[in-house]
Motif scaffolding. Structure first.
Motif: not given
Length: 188
Positions: A172-173, A163-170, A178
């Protein structure tokens, strides 16, 4: 029912060498984790072996399966291109190989997870993530949790890292992922 050797022969012919070797590693790890969690080792091996059976299908082949089985055409959207193989793979596992619901559900859930995952499905999910030659520090931690009887912690640790990795790349999971994170946070 097909023998393990027949399934391996089929996979070897239908997957790239990289994907085939990954599938063999996942199968072995799934069997080892099945021992830890006292679930059927043979079934875990088979689920790990064929979990990526549809991973290398092209868009046309995916579309044919989606139409044939009446799956949501949303699975053809770009945002699902790394996930669609799980749904299709579960259907192939049932239709071509006659595998039971445990195996089919584990294949279906091995990418995004689901709040209804049982221990068997969680094993296949985790085995897929750590079934590779080189593991980064996060995946080594997932492996440690999994092999020491902390399957839910392994799953939660992986999902939160992802989740953290994906959020850095904007990015969404998936909503199912979730919900799974929320469930695991409440239970761990």
């Amino acid at each position: 029912m097909h023998s393990v050797e027949q399934i391996k022969t089929f996979l070897e012919k239908n997957l790239t060498n990289f994907r085939y070797l990954h599938s063999l590693m996942v199968a072995e790890i799934a069997r080892e984790l099945a021992q830890v969690y006292h679930v059927d080792e043979g079934k875990a091996y088979l689920a790990g072996l064929i979990h990526d059976i549809a991973k290398e299908f092209n868009e046309k082949k995916n579309k044919n399966f989606i139409l044939k089985y009446g799956l949501s055409e949303k699975l053809l959207y770009d945002c699902y291109k790394e996930l669609v193989h799980a749904d299709i793979g579960a259907l192939i596992a049932k239709e071509k190989f006659g595998f039971d619901e445990d195996i089919c559900n584990a294949i279906k859930y091995h990418t995004i997870g689901n709040i209804y995952m049982d221990t068997f499905a969680k094993i296949i999910f985790i085995a897929d993530k750590i079934g590779r030659k080189k593991l980064n520090s996060n995946l080594l931690k997932v492996k440690e949790f999994a092999y020491y009887g902390k399957l839910d912690q392994a799953l939660l640790f992986f999902l939160l890292s992802q989740k953290k990795k994906l959020e850095k790349d904007c990015i969404s999971m998936h909503p199912h992922t979730l919900c799974l994170i929320e469930l695991l946070q409440n239970n761990c």
